[in-house]
Structures are given as C-alpha cells and as structure tokens.
Design a protein around this motif. Structure first.
Motif, PDB file in Angstrom:
ATOM      1  N   PRO A  13     -22.924 -33.024 -97.693  1.00  0.00           N
ATOM      2  CA  PRO A  13     -22.232 -32.357 -98.800  1.00  0.00           C
ATOM      3  C   PRO A  13     -21.748 -30.969 -98.398  1.00  0.00           C
ATOM      4  O   PRO A  13     -22.310 -30.331 -97.508  1.00  0.00           O
ATOM      5  N   ALA A  14     -20.715 -30.537 -99.053  1.00  0.00           N
ATOM      6  CA  ALA A  14     -20.151 -29.222 -98.764  1.00  0.00           C
ATOM      7  C   ALA A  14     -21.005 -28.129 -99.400  1.00  0.00           C
ATOM      8  O   ALA A  14     -21.762 -28.370-100.334  1.00  0.00           O
ATOM      9  N   CYS A  15     -20.866 -26.925 -98.896  1.00  0.00           N
ATOM     10  CA  CYS A  15     -21.557 -25.757 -99.432  1.00  0.00           C
ATOM     11  C   CYS A  15     -21.174 -25.612-100.909  1.00  0.00           C
ATOM     12  O   CYS A  15     -19.990 -25.614-101.246  1.00  0.00           O
ATOM     13  N   PRO A  16     -22.149 -25.479-101.806  1.00  0.00           N
ATOM     14  CA  PRO A  16     -21.820 -25.368-103.229  1.00  0.00           C
ATOM     15  C   PRO A  16     -21.147 -24.044-103.601  1.00  0.00           C
ATOM     16  O   PRO A  16     -20.577 -23.928-104.668  1.00  0.00           O
ATOM     17  N   ILE A  17     -21.185 -23.065-102.719  1.00  0.00           N
ATOM     18  CA  ILE A  17     -20.573 -21.773-103.010  1.00  0.00           C
ATOM     19  C   ILE A  17     -19.114 -21.726-102.552  1.00  0.00           C
ATOM     20  O   ILE A  17     -18.236 -21.370-103.320  1.00  0.00           O
ATOM     21  N   CYS A  18     -18.854 -22.107-101.293  1.00  0.00           N
ATOM     22  CA  CYS A  18     -17.496 -21.956-100.759  1.00  0.00           C
ATOM     23  C   CYS A  18     -16.821 -23.269-100.370  1.00  0.00           C
ATOM     24  O   CYS A  18     -15.629 -23.284-100.123  1.00  0.00           O
ATOM     25  N   GLY A  19     -17.583 -24.355-100.281  1.00  0.00           N
ATOM     26  CA  GLY A  19     -16.990 -25.649 -99.966  1.00  0.00           C
ATOM     27  C   GLY A  19     -16.916 -25.988 -98.492  1.00  0.00           C
ATOM     28  O   GLY A  19     -16.485 -27.079 -98.127  1.00  0.00           O
ATOM     29  N   LYS A  20     -17.334 -25.085 -97.608  1.00  0.00           N
ATOM     30  CA  LYS A  20     -17.338 -25.379 -96.167  1.00  0.00           C
ATOM     31  C   LYS A  20     -18.475 -26.353 -95.858  1.00  0.00           C
ATOM     32  O   LYS A  20     -19.403 -26.493 -96.641  1.00  0.00           O
TER      33      LYS A  20
END
Length: 66
Positions: A13-20
């Motif tokens: 899954p992507a970082c929940p803050i920035c999506g990286k």
C-alpha cells in the motif's frame, strides 16, 4: 497453470500521507517525515475517535466512582 495463478502479488500500500510507496523501515509510511506528520496529527487531536461525553448521560444512569 491457470490464469488465476498468473496474477501478480498485491503491491504494498502507498504511504497514507503522501501516496509514495511505503519504505520497509517506516511502514506503512514512506519516510520518517511522513511518520512524524501522522504522529503530530494524532497528538494535536486532528485524528479523534468520538466518544460519549459525561454530560450526555441519561437521568437513569449514575456516574461510576472508580
């Protein structure tokens, strides 16, 4: 081999803050910065789990003494 066997494994899954993409050392975040941003949101009350207020107790309920 069937077509179902050929599907790629699910992506992290992507970082929940920035999506990286998440970094293993900071999972589920991508960096220490994003982990710190999330922690600050919790500490500042931006993320809050709603609860019942003491004032909203009904007349039938008596407050509990610990």
């Amino acid at each position: 081999m069937t077509q179902a066997d050929e599907t790629p494994p699910p992506a992290d899954p992507a970082c929940p803050i920035c999506g990286k993409p998440a970094a293993p050392a900071y999972k589920p975040f991508c960096s220490k910065r994003c982990a710190d941003v999330d922690l600050q949101r919790w500490l500042s009350g931006r993320y809050a789990i709603p609860g019942r207020e003491e004032d909203s107790l009904s007349q039938d309920e008596e407050p509990r003494d610990g």
